[in-house]
Design an enzyme around this catalytic site. Structure first.
Site, short mmCIF file in Angstrom:
data_model
loop_
_atom_site.label_atom_id
_atom_site.label_comp_id
_atom_site.label_asym_id
_atom_site.label_seq_id
_atom_site.Cartn_x
_atom_site.Cartn_y
_atom_site.Cartn_z
NE ARG A 259 -0.45 1.04 1.53
CZ ARG A 259 -1.06 0.85 0.37
NH1 ARG A 259 -2.12 0.08 0.31
NH2 ARG A 259 -0.65 1.46 -0.71
CG ASP B 222 2.18 12.14 0.53
OD1 ASP B 222 2.63 12.46 1.65
OD2 ASP B 222 2.65 11.22 -0.15
C1 PRP Z 1 -3.02 5.24 3.85
C2 PRP Z 1 -4.47 5.42 4.22
C3 PRP Z 1 -4.73 4.21 5.08
C4 PRP Z 1 -3.88 3.16 4.42
C5 PRP Z 1 -4.77 2.30 3.57
O1 PRP Z 1 -2.19 5.65 4.86
O2 PRP Z 1 -4.74 6.64 4.85
O3 PRP Z 1 -4.39 4.38 6.44
O4 PRP Z 1 -2.92 3.84 3.61
O5 PRP Z 1 -4.08 1.23 3.03
P1 PRP Z 1 -4.38 -0.28 3.42
O6 PRP Z 1 -5.88 -0.44 3.39
O7 PRP Z 1 -3.70 -1.03 2.33
O8 PRP Z 1 -3.80 -0.56 4.77
P2 PRP Z 1 -0.60 5.83 4.68
O9 PRP Z 1 0.10 4.56 4.97
O10 PRP Z 1 -0.34 6.42 3.33
O11 PRP Z 1 -0.22 6.85 5.84
P3 PRP Z 1 -0.57 8.42 6.00
O12 PRP Z 1 -2.01 8.51 6.40
O13 PRP Z 1 0.36 8.84 7.09
O14 PRP Z 1 -0.27 9.10 4.70
N1 URA Z 2 -3.39 4.88 0.62
C1 URA Z 2 -3.69 5.99 -0.09
O1 URA Z 2 -3.53 7.12 0.42
N2 URA Z 2 -4.17 5.84 -1.32
C2 URA Z 2 -4.38 4.64 -1.90
O2 URA Z 2 -4.84 4.58 -3.06
C3 URA Z 2 -4.05 3.49 -1.16
C4 URA Z 2 -3.56 3.63 0.11
#
Ligand code: PRP
Ligand code: URA
Length: 208
Positions: free
Chosen positions: A103, A202
């Protein structure tokens, strides 16, 4: 909202440890995997089994057996990987695809960086994995990518869902059933889920 929520005191207990900011990476990862397994059991409740005849050490009997070749798990990278071992313990012969997405920190829009799925994905029921359904942007993009590959049946498994994300997915794709361990209150101004558990990726990988 038609999302299925796991409603069980032991799930609430496990979520209380998962949400706690003092829970370390090892325990966090174990809990994501374990709750992923319970979500998979719930999501398979409507499954149609093949009729088979087997022989126990005592007698013959007619029973049901799952055709595991009909399924594929697709974790959304990175955080979805945390749920994979749990769901694979339920359907060990399912194939696995990967969708890489993060994101954007300013626009909150998903950015797609990887897509690799089994060749015969259109013949399989696909179970998408991502611990967090926040705005729903990542979920929608993942569903759209899979639909463009001919996938007809999909389910979405997450640990925590925000009402905003559920509404977005349900209004565009009412045929994609959402299963979650808990529906939380809402999103904050940075589009994080409240009370939530922080940044799932994370915390799973210890990157912050
Ligand atoms: C997080 C989570 C989802 C997304 C959800 O991923 O694992 O994929 O955000 O948010 P949304 O519903 O608003 O799209 P992130 O972008 O943090 O990536 P990561 O899994 O690599 O940490
Ligand atoms: N992605 C996350 O990992 N946590 C949140 O709360 C929203 C998006």
């Amino acid at each position: 909202m038609n999302a299925v929520e796991l409603n069980h005191p032991l799930i609430e207990h496990k979520l209380s440890i998962l949400r706690d900011k003092n829970t370390g990476t090892k325990e966090f990862r174990e809990l994501i995997e374990e709750i992923g397994m319970f979500l998979c059991y719930e999501a398979m409740k409507d499954v149609k089994l093949d009729k088979v005849e087997i022989e126990t050490p005592i007698t013959k009997m007619k029973t049901g057996r799952l055709n595991e070749d009909k399924y594929a798990f697709v974790p959304i990278l990175r955080a979805g990987m945390g749920m994979l071992d749990g769901v694979i313990s339920v359907i060990p012969n399912a194939k696995i695809g990967h969708i890489g997405m993060y994101r954007d920190e300013e626009t909150f829009e998903p950015v797609n960086y990887f897509f690799k799925v089994p060749k015969d994905i259109e013949k399989r029921e696909v179970i998408i994995l991502d611990p967090m359904l926040a705005t729903g942007g990542s979920a929608l993009d993942a569903i759209e990518l899979l639909k463009s590959k001919g996938v007809k049946k999909m389910k979405f498994l997450c640990i925590i869902a925000a009402p905003e994300g559920i509404k977005k997915v349900e209004s565009k794709y009412p045929d994609v059933q959402i299963y979650c361990a808990h529906i939380d209150k809402k999103l904050n101004e940075n589009k994080y889920i409240i009370p939530g558990l922080g940044d799932a990726g994370d915390r799973i990988f210890g990157t912050k």
